[in-house]
Design an enzyme around this catalytic site. Structure first.
Site, PDB file in Angstrom:
ATOM      1  N   ASN A   9       0.902  -1.089   0.000  1.00  0.00           N
ATOM      2  CA  ASN A   9       0.071  -0.031   0.010  1.00  0.00           C
ATOM      3  C   ASN A   9       0.923   1.249  -0.073  1.00  0.00           C
ATOM      4  O   ASN A   9       1.562   1.479   1.200  1.00  0.00           O
ATOM      5  CB  ASN A   9      -0.829  -0.055   1.289  1.00  0.00           C
ATOM      6  CG  ASN A   9      -1.761   1.311   1.280  1.00  0.00           C
ATOM      7  OD1 ASN A   9      -1.807   2.162   0.651  1.00  0.00           O
ATOM      8  ND2 ASN A   9      -2.533   1.300   2.687  1.00  0.00           N
ATOM      9  N   TRP A  10       0.999   2.005  -1.151  1.00  0.00           N
ATOM     10  CA  TRP A  10       1.872   3.023  -1.263  1.00  0.00           C
ATOM     11  C   TRP A  10       1.518   4.376  -0.654  1.00  0.00           C
ATOM     12  O   TRP A  10       2.040   5.240  -0.499  1.00  0.00           O
ATOM     13  CB  TRP A  10       2.128   3.198  -2.688  1.00  0.00           C
ATOM     14  CG  TRP A  10       3.461   2.207  -3.284  1.00  0.00           C
ATOM     15  CD1 TRP A  10       3.788   1.179  -2.875  1.00  0.00           C
ATOM     16  CD2 TRP A  10       3.967   2.492  -4.642  1.00  0.00           C
ATOM     17  NE1 TRP A  10       4.546   0.692  -3.582  1.00  0.00           N
ATOM     18  CE2 TRP A  10       4.678   1.400  -4.750  1.00  0.00           C
ATOM     19  CE3 TRP A  10       3.801   3.337  -5.549  1.00  0.00           C
ATOM     20  CZ2 TRP A  10       5.699   1.247  -5.907  1.00  0.00           C
ATOM     21  CZ3 TRP A  10       4.486   3.255  -6.804  1.00  0.00           C
ATOM     22  CH2 TRP A  10       5.361   2.082  -7.066  1.00  0.00           C
ATOM     23  N   LYS A  11       0.041   4.327  -0.205  1.00  0.00           N
ATOM     24  CA  LYS A  11      -0.528   5.666   0.174  1.00  0.00           C
ATOM     25  C   LYS A  11      -0.173   6.703  -0.481  1.00  0.00           C
ATOM     26  O   LYS A  11      -0.203   6.465  -1.545  1.00  0.00           O
ATOM     27  CB  LYS A  11       0.104   5.528   1.716  1.00  0.00           C
ATOM     28  CG  LYS A  11      -0.195   4.385   2.660  1.00  0.00           C
ATOM     29  CD  LYS A  11       0.125   4.520   3.945  1.00  0.00           C
ATOM     30  CE  LYS A  11      -0.135   3.132   4.491  1.00  0.00           C
ATOM     31  NZ  LYS A  11       0.022   3.025   6.120  1.00  0.00           N
ATOM     32  N   HIS A  95      -9.379   1.252   4.968  1.00  0.00           N
ATOM     33  CA  HIS A  95      -8.258   1.318   5.481  1.00  0.00           C
ATOM     34  C   HIS A  95      -8.215   2.316   6.820  1.00  0.00           C
ATOM     35  O   HIS A  95      -9.134   3.161   6.820  1.00  0.00           O
ATOM     36  CB  HIS A  95      -7.059   2.070   4.623  1.00  0.00           C
ATOM     37  CG  HIS A  95      -5.639   1.808   5.127  1.00  0.00           C
ATOM     38  ND1 HIS A  95      -5.139   2.826   6.094  1.00  0.00           N
ATOM     39  CD2 HIS A  95      -4.722   0.889   5.197  1.00  0.00           C
ATOM     40  CE1 HIS A  95      -4.172   2.445   6.617  1.00  0.00           C
ATOM     41  NE2 HIS A  95      -3.671   1.228   5.841  1.00  0.00           N
ATOM     42  N   GLU A  97      -6.635   4.568   7.822  1.00  0.00           N
ATOM     43  CA  GLU A  97      -6.426   6.281   7.398  1.00  0.00           C
ATOM     44  C   GLU A  97      -7.672   6.631   7.029  1.00  0.00           C
ATOM     45  O   GLU A  97      -8.038   7.658   6.960  1.00  0.00           O
ATOM     46  CB  GLU A  97      -5.169   6.204   6.607  1.00  0.00           C
ATOM     47  CG  GLU A  97      -3.963   5.972   7.473  1.00  0.00           C
ATOM     48  CD  GLU A  97      -2.666   5.457   6.718  1.00  0.00           C
ATOM     49  OE1 GLU A  97      -2.693   5.528   5.436  1.00  0.00           O
ATOM     50  OE2 GLU A  97      -1.812   4.912   7.355  1.00  0.00           O
ATOM     51  N   GLU A 165      -5.400  -5.305  10.309  1.00  0.00           N
ATOM     52  CA  GLU A 165      -4.406  -4.309  10.590  1.00  0.00           C
ATOM     53  C   GLU A 165      -4.735  -3.505  11.871  1.00  0.00           C
ATOM     54  O   GLU A 165      -5.573  -2.561  11.967  1.00  0.00           O
ATOM     55  CB  GLU A 165      -4.565  -3.145   9.471  1.00  0.00           C
ATOM     56  CG  GLU A 165      -4.216  -3.719   8.149  1.00  0.00           C
ATOM     57  CD  GLU A 165      -3.339  -2.756   7.129  1.00  0.00           C
ATOM     58  OE1 GLU A 165      -2.325  -2.868   6.618  1.00  0.00           O
ATOM     59  OE2 GLU A 165      -4.207  -1.569   6.843  1.00  0.00           O
ATOM     60  N   GLY A 171       2.581   1.796  10.836  1.00  0.00           N
ATOM     61  CA  GLY A 171       3.473   2.924  10.618  1.00  0.00           C
ATOM     62  C   GLY A 171       4.159   3.133  12.022  1.00  0.00           C
ATOM     63  O   GLY A 171       4.701   4.223  12.169  1.00  0.00           O
ATOM     64  N   SER A 210       3.423  -2.609  10.057  1.00  0.00           N
ATOM     65  CA  SER A 210       4.896  -2.789  10.292  1.00  0.00           C
ATOM     66  C   SER A 210       5.579  -3.999   9.944  1.00  0.00           C
ATOM     67  O   SER A 210       6.457  -4.621  10.694  1.00  0.00           O
ATOM     68  CB  SER A 210       5.214  -2.435  11.885  1.00  0.00           C
ATOM     69  OG  SER A 210       4.964  -0.846  12.159  1.00  0.00           O
ATOM     70  N   GLY A 231       2.912  -1.261   4.050  1.00  0.00           N
ATOM     71  CA  GLY A 231       3.061   0.221   4.066  1.00  0.00           C
ATOM     72  C   GLY A 231       4.464   0.422   3.616  1.00  0.00           C
ATOM     73  O   GLY A 231       5.042   0.423   2.623  1.00  0.00           O
ATOM     74  N   GLY A 232       4.847   0.961   4.603  1.00  0.00           N
ATOM     75  CA  GLY A 232       6.342   1.681   4.707  1.00  0.00           C
ATOM     76  C   GLY A 232       7.461   0.817   4.046  1.00  0.00           C
ATOM     77  O   GLY A 232       7.963   1.196   3.104  1.00  0.00           O
TER      78      GLY A 232
HETATM   79  P1  PGA Z   1       3.016   0.065   7.523  1.00  0.00           P
HETATM   80  O1  PGA Z   1       1.331   0.289   7.064  1.00  0.00           O
HETATM   81  O2  PGA Z   1       3.312  -1.348   7.088  1.00  0.00           O
HETATM   82  O3  PGA Z   1       3.811   1.081   7.209  1.00  0.00           O
HETATM   83  O4  PGA Z   1       2.784  -0.116   9.048  1.00  0.00           O
HETATM   84  C1  PGA Z   1       0.441  -0.807   6.757  1.00  0.00           C
HETATM   85  C2  PGA Z   1      -0.760  -0.265   6.179  1.00  0.00           C
HETATM   86  O5  PGA Z   1      -0.934   0.965   6.569  1.00  0.00           O
HETATM   87  O6  PGA Z   1      -1.315  -0.937   5.411  1.00  0.00           O
END
Ligand code: PGA
Length: 248
Positions: A9-11, A95, A97, A165, A171, A210, A231-232
């Site tokens: 997930n590149w956000k 998600h 966010e 998640e 994050g 993470s 994500g990251g």
């Molecule tokens: P993260 O994000 O791997 O940076 O914790 C995961 C996500 O939001 O899907």
């Protein structure tokens, strides 16, 4: 056999340079395995070219969001028809966010999910509890309530992948332990099994929060965890490849 799925997930990050570097390397890595699949969720504006770039790579490209409306006067929104027109067939919904920063409710997420599936899309549907809910021991109650509307429509399930998640792990560098993640993913599978045993066995359930090359194998080797939503670590070619390649 459900196989494993590693999704990035590149956000609101990433660009064509990253895609150009990452996709050919993912293609080479995927060619060496037969039970791992890979997906990337870039921003809307990168979808068109990335779908083209990934066409023979084994990497599926999906959208991070979609409108609840099919067309019309909705400034700033992107419709399912628009996604379809560039060849997208996957969308990430629910998600944390989107839930927390954009006030997307369970009802709205359900509306997007059902509309997307009715229009031929596959949905990666995210659930997960906040730190406060986790500390209060409410993980299962929260997940059950986030799943309740889609579980009331069992015919949708075959077009859904669930991503568990925990918000406190996104994050933050604070990963759920494999046991915690397994317990939540097992709970999710049990909720589905109450409705449809076959779908419960076929459902891909991912863990996200993470994930990196150092913890992915321990997490993904749990019985009910079929891969990860990353994500990251999906923004750095070597780290994302490292996740694919650490899976034994
Ligand atoms: P993260 O994000 O791997 O940076 O914790 C995961 C996500 O939001 O899907």
């Amino acid at each position: 056999m459900r196989g494993l799925l590693v999704a990035g997930n590149w956000k609101m990050n990433g660009d064509f340079a990253l895609a150009n570097e990452m996709i050919p390397k993912l293609k080479l890595s995927l060619a060496k395995t037969n039970n791992i699949s890979c997906m990337l969720f870039p921003s809307f504006i990168h979808l068109d070219r990335m779908i083209e770039l990934a066409s023979d790579s084994g990497v599926t490209i999906g959208a991070q969001n979609v409108s609840t409306n099919l067309s019309g006067a909705y400034t700033g929104e992107v419709s399912l028809q628009m996604l379809k027109s560039v060849g997208a067939k996957q969308v990430l919904l629910g998600h944390s966010e989107r839930r927390n920063l954009y006030q997307e409710s369970d009802k709205l997420i359900y509306k997007k999910t059902s509309l997307a599936i009715e229009n031929g899309f596959h949905v990666t549907f995210c659930v997960g509890e906040t730190l406060e809910q986790f500390e209060a021991g409410h993980t299962q109650t929260v997940i059950a309530s986030q799943l309740s509307e889609i579980l009331a429509r069992p015919e949708l399930l075959k077009n859904i992948t669930i991503a568990y998640e925990p918000v406190w792990a996104i994050g933050t560098g604070k990963t759920a332990t494999p046991e915690q993640a397994q317990a939540a993913c097992e709970f999710i599978r049990m909720q589905i099994a109450k409705i449809d045993q076959v779908q419960a066995e076929q459902m891909m359930i991912l863990y996200g929060g993470s994930v990196n090359a150092g913890n992915a194998n321990d997490l993904f080797s749990q019985t009910d965890i079929d891969g990860g939503l990353v994500g990251g670590a999906s923004l750095k070619v070597e780290q994302f490849l490292g996740i694919l390649e650490c899976i034994k």
